[in-house]
Enzyme design. Structure first.
Site: not given
Ligand code: ATR
Length: 270
Positions: A68, A105
């Site tokens: 990420k 997210d």
């Protein structure tokens, strides 16, 4: 042109539920597309993107641990992720082959609690890793009141509060919980194989909401304690499905059928 596809990349990747979620939506919509699960090592990440950007059938990918942060350096950052959440969970291929990094997210965290008015309200968050960053980013946008951030390493938590411009305190995990409108577990505590997080909830007001991002198991010790205390709860599948829905729409240009969430949840729990 060959069949459009997207995928989830990470290492390890067998545990990812994303192919099940996207596959369910393809079937529900009758969409002729594919969502793969691809193990990509850190050493192979740059080569992976170089190869995929040349493939017009590739719509993009979801990015999970441990990529990420590393993916930020391999994609275009048109939305300012680097100075914002600081992590990529979705990469989209533009028609000219450009790879654009984004992150669903924070939106996925927010969607299940969109009905709450949290402006000015005290919030408690547990964790200071990648998931906590998305949560804190969303909370800052919601202009919440003071944030109590509990973490094994409070110094790391203090750094995150400053990064997101949030007022509040960083405390160790065993600190007594202050009253708050929302309590979020964004740490690994409560996951299968990890120690539980089951604090005393006595200080929480009766209308407080307890939100656990952990979905394996779905019924965490924290949510069990919240239910025993009569508090409203939001479980980890809510965010998992919501962030996937945002990615699906980005990849395939159509929103997934959220009126079938109950069926999808049953599939994910099977
Ligand atoms: P994610 O991307 O899921 O957020 P992460 O970035 O590794 O994963 O963050 C995991 C979080 O859970 C961190 O807050 C971590 O605490 P530290 O910041 O002190 O590392 C926390 N965590 C993980 N395992 C833990 C454990 N056994 N005890 C306490 N906290 C733990």
């Amino acid at each position: 042109m060959s069949r459009p596809y997207a995928e989830v990349i990470g290492d390890p990747i067998v545990q990812s539920k994303s192919p099940l979620i996207h596959g369910f939506w393809f079937e529900a919509l009758g969409l002729d597309a594919e969502y793969r699960r691809t193990r990509v090592t850190s050493d192979g990440l740059a080569a992976f993107f170089a190869e995929r950007r040349a493939d017009p059938a590739w719509r993009g990918c979801n990015v999970t641990m441990p990529h990420k942060l590393a993916a930020l350096d391999l994609v275009e950052d048109r939305g300012g992720l680097r100075g914002g959440i600081g992590a990529v969970n979705t990469v989209v291929r533009a028609e000219d082959g450009a790879l654009i990094g984004t992150n669903t997210d924070a939106g996925g965290f927010y969607a299940p609690i969109a009905g709450l008015d949290l402006a000015g309200e005290a919030v408690t968050v547990v964790g200071a890793g990648g998931a906590a960053r998305a949560v804190l980013f969303a909370l800052a946008r919601l202009e919440v009141g003071p944030v109590t951030l509990l973490n094994r390493t409070p110094l790391k938590a203090a750094g995150l509060l400053a990064r997101f411009g949030l007022k509040g305190r960083a405390l160790p995990l065993d600190a007594p919980l202050p009253p708050a409108a929302l309590l979020v577990n964004a740490s690994s505590l409560g996951m299968t194989g990890q120690p539980p997080f089951a604090p005393v909830l006595d200080a929480m007001p009766d209308d407080a909401v307890v939100y656990d991002l952990v979905y394996a198991p779905l019924a965490t010790p924290l949510l069990a304690a919240a239910e025993a205390r009569g508090l409203e709860t939001v479980d980890g599948l809510a965010m998992l499905v919501a962030q996937a829905a945002l990615a699906f729409e980005i990849f395939f240009g159509t929103a997934p059928p959220r009126d079938r969430d109950e069926e999808l949840r049953a599939l994910l729990l099977r």
